[in-house]
Design an enzyme around this catalytic site. Structure first.
Site, PDB file in Angstrom:
ATOM      1  N   SER A 116       0.830  -1.201   0.000  1.00  0.00           N
ATOM      2  CA  SER A 116       0.000   0.000   0.000  1.00  0.00           C
ATOM      3  C   SER A 116       0.864   1.251   0.000  1.00  0.00           C
ATOM      4  CB  SER A 116      -0.908   0.019   1.227  1.00  0.00           C
ATOM      5  OG  SER A 116      -1.470   1.312   1.340  1.00  0.00           O
TER       6      SER A 116
ATOM      7  N   HIS B 257      -1.117  -1.017  -4.435  1.00  0.00           N
ATOM      8  CA  HIS B 257      -2.408  -0.736  -3.790  1.00  0.00           C
ATOM      9  C   HIS B 257      -2.464   0.759  -3.481  1.00  0.00           C
ATOM     10  CE1 HIS B 257      -6.008  -1.848  -1.467  1.00  0.00           C
ATOM     11  NE2 HIS B 257      -5.597  -0.999  -0.539  1.00  0.00           N
TER      12      HIS B 257
ATOM     13  N   ASP C  78      -4.645   3.750  -1.871  1.00  0.00           N
ATOM     14  CA  ASP C  78      -5.727   4.012  -0.918  1.00  0.00           C
ATOM     15  C   ASP C  78      -6.200   5.455  -1.023  1.00  0.00           C
ATOM     16  OD1 ASP C  78      -6.118   1.590   0.654  1.00  0.00           O
ATOM     17  OD2 ASP C  78      -4.047   1.874   1.308  1.00  0.00           O
TER      18      ASP C  78
ATOM     19  N   MET D 176      -8.783   8.264   0.254  1.00  0.00           N
ATOM     20  CA  MET D 176      -9.683   8.563   1.385  1.00  0.00           C
ATOM     21  C   MET D 176     -10.157  10.004   1.289  1.00  0.00           C
ATOM     22  SD  MET D 176      -7.386   7.008   4.431  1.00  0.00           S
ATOM     23  CE  MET D 176      -6.692   5.366   4.340  1.00  0.00           C
TER      24      MET D 176
ATOM     25  N   HIS E 140      -8.217   1.426  -4.229  1.00  0.00           N
ATOM     26  CA  HIS E 140      -9.196   1.171  -3.163  1.00  0.00           C
ATOM     27  C   HIS E 140      -9.830   2.514  -2.796  1.00  0.00           C
ATOM     28  CE1 HIS E 140      -9.693  -0.121   1.368  1.00  0.00           C
ATOM     29  NE2 HIS E 140     -10.847   0.108   0.788  1.00  0.00           N
TER      30      HIS E 140
ATOM     31  N   MET F 240     -12.012   4.698  -0.671  1.00  0.00           N
ATOM     32  CA  MET F 240     -12.704   4.851   0.618  1.00  0.00           C
ATOM     33  C   MET F 240     -13.359   6.225   0.603  1.00  0.00           C
ATOM     34  SD  MET F 240      -9.756   3.151   2.956  1.00  0.00           S
ATOM     35  CE  MET F 240      -8.561   3.333   1.646  1.00  0.00           C
TER      36      MET F 240
ATOM     37  N   MET G 271     -11.951  -5.990   4.616  1.00  0.00           N
ATOM     38  CA  MET G 271     -11.151  -5.122   5.490  1.00  0.00           C
ATOM     39  C   MET G 271     -10.882  -5.877   6.793  1.00  0.00           C
ATOM     40  SD  MET G 271     -10.463  -2.391   3.841  1.00  0.00           S
ATOM     41  CE  MET G 271      -9.436  -1.813   5.192  1.00  0.00           C
TER      42      MET G 271
ATOM     43  N   GLY H 157      -1.187   0.853   9.689  1.00  0.00           N
ATOM     44  CA  GLY H 157      -0.544   0.507  10.957  1.00  0.00           C
ATOM     45  C   GLY H 157      -1.474   0.083  12.086  1.00  0.00           C
TER      46      GLY H 157
ATOM     47  N   ASP I   1      -7.019  -6.630   3.627  1.00  0.00           N
ATOM     48  CA  ASP I   1      -6.380  -5.312   3.765  1.00  0.00           C
ATOM     49  C   ASP I   1      -6.463  -4.832   5.213  1.00  0.00           C
ATOM     50  OD1 ASP I   1      -5.382  -2.772   3.380  1.00  0.00           O
ATOM     51  OD2 ASP I   1      -7.049  -2.077   2.116  1.00  0.00           O
TER      52      ASP I   1
ATOM     53  N   GLY J 248      -3.402  -4.546   8.698  1.00  0.00           N
ATOM     54  CA  GLY J 248      -2.723  -5.318   9.735  1.00  0.00           C
ATOM     55  C   GLY J 248      -2.061  -6.597   9.254  1.00  0.00           C
TER      56      GLY J 248
ATOM     57  N   GLY K 111       0.965  -2.418   4.112  1.00  0.00           N
ATOM     58  CA  GLY K 111       1.503  -1.068   4.116  1.00  0.00           C
ATOM     59  C   GLY K 111       2.664  -0.959   5.074  1.00  0.00           C
TER      60      GLY K 111
END
Ligand code: DX5
Ligand code: ZN
Length: 216
Positions: A9, A34, A36, A38, A67, A69, A138, A146, A176, A178, A198
């Site tokens: 990520s 990937h 992300d 947001m 992705h 969001m 998710m 993190g 996706d 952790g 990530g």
């Protein structure tokens, strides 16, 4: 598409050295990029949008997985595809007309994924599973890199696998949040095809080696 894929990520990359980090991934065993996105509305954080996507388009030499969001993702999918997205994933929770949005993504020539938040049951996908190219589960609440992996994800992988098989779907399962060196092999064994990572990659002293290890 082959399985056991790693999608680092870019949210955890160093944005001051984005080109350098993208080149590192080009030269590594990473399979996908990937990305992300947001909006500060669907999730309580803002990441980046089209200008960063342009940089990814210029330098990334692998499959680009976006992705979203964001609320009303249907307004923006076309532009992300024009900027090189090979796959666009939208949240079940953000789409009033999910079937229409999935069709829109595919009609513009990209693969289409649907994303479930940790609290959304897999059974909500019953009437869309035959149409999607990927299900993204998710394993943290979206918004930040993190965070700690939610263990209930294993149960959802097996439910998703069952749903895919009973509908003759070809959808891949992506996880996706952790993901790290302790749980990656267990997730692949449980039925995941693609793991996003990530923090595990970019906070490691040797990101390329970590990508290799995530695949073992
Ligand atoms: C979370 C994002 C993830 C995130 C994963 O909202 O969708 O893709 O970057 O980061 P890690 O691997 O650090 O949990
Ligand atoms: Zn993501």
């Amino acid at each position: 598409m082959k399985t056991k894929l790693i999608a680092p990520s870019l949210l955890s990359a160093d944005f001051g050295n984005l080109q350098r980090d993208i080149e590192m991934l080009n030269n590594s065993q990473a399979d996908w990029f990937h990305v992300d996105v947001m909006d500060g509305r669907f999730v309580p954080n803002i990441s980046f949008g089209f200008p960063v996507m342009k940089t990814v388009q210029q330098h990334a030499k692998k499959f680009v997985d976006v992705h979203l969001m964001i609320v009303e993702p249907e307004k923006y999918v076309e532009e992300f595809i024009e900027l090189g997205a090979d796959l666009v994933s939208v949240h079940y929770e953000a789409c009033v007309h999910l079937h229409r949005t999935i069709n829109l993504i595919q009609s513009k020539g990209a693969k289409a994924g649907v994303v479930l938040n940790p609290s959304t049951p897999v059974l909500m996908l019953e009437d869309i599973i035959a149409d999607v190219d990927l299900v993204l589960l998710m394993s943290v609440n979206p918004g930040f890199g993190g965070q700690k992996f939610i263990e209930n994800t294993y149960k959802k992988i097996s439910e998703t696998k069952d749903l895919i098989l009973s509908n003759n779907s070809t959808a891949l399962i992506q996880i996706d949040g952790g993901v790290n060196l302790d749980n990656a092999s267990k997730l692949f064994e449980a039925g995941a095809d693609v793991l996003v990572a990530g923090n595990a990659v970019f906070s490691s002293p040797d990101p390329e080696r970590t990508i290799e290890l995530l695949k073992l």
